[in-house]
Design a protein around this motif. Structure first.
Motif, PDB file in Angstrom:
ATOM      1  N   THR A 120       2.775   7.314  10.415  1.00 24.33           N
ATOM      2  CA  THR A 120       1.790   7.811  11.372  1.00 24.33           C
ATOM      3  C   THR A 120       0.718   8.625  10.664  1.00 24.33           C
ATOM      4  N   GLY A 121      -0.490   8.548  11.196  1.00 22.30           N
ATOM      5  CA  GLY A 121      -1.589   9.361  10.707  1.00 22.30           C
ATOM      6  C   GLY A 121      -2.166   8.944   9.361  1.00 22.30           C
ATOM      7  N   LEU A 122      -1.866   7.746   8.903  1.00 28.85           N
ATOM      8  CA  LEU A 122      -2.354   7.297   7.600  1.00 28.85           C
ATOM      9  C   LEU A 122      -3.711   6.613   7.719  1.00 28.85           C
ATOM     10  N   LYS A 123      -4.423   6.577   6.597  1.00 27.40           N
ATOM     11  CA  LYS A 123      -5.693   5.855   6.507  1.00 27.40           C
ATOM     12  C   LYS A 123      -5.436   4.518   5.816  1.00 27.40           C
ATOM     13  N   TRP A 124      -5.670   3.435   6.539  1.00 24.10           N
ATOM     14  CA  TRP A 124      -5.381   2.090   6.047  1.00 24.10           C
ATOM     15  C   TRP A 124      -6.658   1.370   5.646  1.00 24.10           C
ATOM     16  N   PHE A 125      -6.578   0.582   4.588  1.00 18.65           N
ATOM     17  CA  PHE A 125      -7.707  -0.276   4.219  1.00 18.65           C
ATOM     18  C   PHE A 125      -7.191  -1.676   3.928  1.00 18.65           C
ATOM     19  N   LYS A 126      -8.012  -2.658   4.224  1.00 16.23           N
ATOM     20  CA  LYS A 126      -7.613  -4.062   4.124  1.00 16.23           C
ATOM     21  C   LYS A 126      -7.831  -4.582   2.703  1.00 16.23           C
ATOM     22  N   ALA A 240     -13.660  -5.005   6.915  1.00 17.17           N
ATOM     23  CA  ALA A 240     -13.871  -5.930   5.790  1.00 17.17           C
ATOM     24  C   ALA A 240     -12.814  -5.695   4.719  1.00 17.17           C
ATOM     25  N   VAL A 241     -12.508  -6.754   3.984  1.00 13.74           N
ATOM     26  CA  VAL A 241     -11.561  -6.662   2.861  1.00 13.74           C
ATOM     27  C   VAL A 241     -12.204  -5.863   1.724  1.00 13.74           C
ATOM     28  N   LEU A 242     -11.386  -5.042   1.067  1.00 11.85           N
ATOM     29  CA  LEU A 242     -11.855  -4.281  -0.090  1.00 11.85           C
ATOM     30  C   LEU A 242     -12.405  -5.222  -1.149  1.00 11.85           C
ATOM     31  N   THR A 243     -13.553  -4.880  -1.700  1.00  8.24           N
ATOM     32  CA  THR A 243     -14.126  -5.650  -2.797  1.00  8.24           C
ATOM     33  C   THR A 243     -14.182  -4.790  -4.054  1.00  8.24           C
ATOM     34  N   CYS A 244     -13.911  -5.419  -5.188  1.00  7.24           N
ATOM     35  CA  CYS A 244     -13.918  -4.697  -6.465  1.00  7.24           C
ATOM     36  C   CYS A 244     -15.243  -4.909  -7.201  1.00  7.24           C
TER      37      CYS A 244
END
Length: 244
Positions: A120-126, A240-244
């Protein structure tokens, strides 16, 4: 396809569900339920605002394993109809019912200790997503791969502990409001490497999705009842998906 025939089809396939329960790293199977938090139930969540939408509810299987994943690795997430895989010999719904077309999406959330972190309470990235391509859904590929869904962990992700959320959205009934089915579990991973990217386009679970998002409330059937999107592009929900 008539709505009545769709509903009858859904009723007959009501138990064709699935659970994410294994991880592989560069082709090496990490072991059944090792580092993966899973319930015994294979039932989906259908309310995008459910308090347990991050990593699922009623978790019965969780251990202290933290899986090492080098940035840039080929990662596999294995799905089975029930815990252990097939529910019976020649189970037609293993790893999931073929009717349950939809995307598979992978998110990460940075944590101090993956073995003990609360969801709970986390920051998620795709970090990865696969939807509909040339009439084939991500779920179709997963079934063809005997339950395995593969993606490449981005090379730029900063080292450290993360929860890895793998989500399958079944859209066979999603033309009816609130009937998209969400299947998700979280794995405990430790990214290694020299990356520096700690994520972007962060979202919360629950909160990232709305029930009427175009990729969630959608009729995936054409006029002949084929679940190919009717030739329309499919918009995968979320950032959006993370881009490198």
């Amino acid at each position: 396809m008539k709505v009545s025939s769709i509903i009858l089809g859904l009723a007959s396939l009501a138990s064709g569900h699935s659970i994410f329960q294994k991880v592989s790293v560069n082709g090496v199977d990490q072991g059944q339920l090792k580092g993966v938090r899973a319930p015994d139930s294979d039932y989906p969540i259908q309310n995008v605002n459910d308090a347990a939408f991050a990593c699922n509810k009623d978790i019965k299987h969780a251990d202290s394993t933290v899986i090492t994943v080098p940035a840039g690795a080929k990662v596999g997430a294995w799905w089975g109809h029930v815990i252990g895989g097939a529910q019976s010999a020649n189970d037609p719904d293993h790893p999931i019912a073929k009717s349950h077309k939809g995307p598979i999406i992978v998110y990460l959330a940075k944590v101090d200790n993956a073995a003990t972190a609360q969801p709970t309470g986390l920051k998620w990235f795709k970090v990865a997503e696969d939807g509909l391509n040339n009439g084939q859904w991500a779920v179709d590929k997963m079934i063809a791969n005997q339950g395995w869904h593969y993606f490449t962990m981005p090379t730029c992700i900063a080292p450290g502990d993360y929860l890895m959320r793998v989500e399958l959205i079944a859209l066979h009934g999603a033309q009816v409001p609130g009937q998209a089915q969400f299947y998700m579990e979280c794995a405990q991973i430790r990214i290694t490497g020299s990356g520096t990217n700690a994520g972007a386009n962060f979202v919360s679970f629950p909160g990232a999705y709305k029930s009427n998002d175009p990729g969630i409330q959608i009729n995936i059937y054409d006029n002949s009842g084929n679940p190919n999107g009717g030739g329309r592009p499919y918009k995968i929900p979320g950032p959006a998906v993370l881009t490198c």
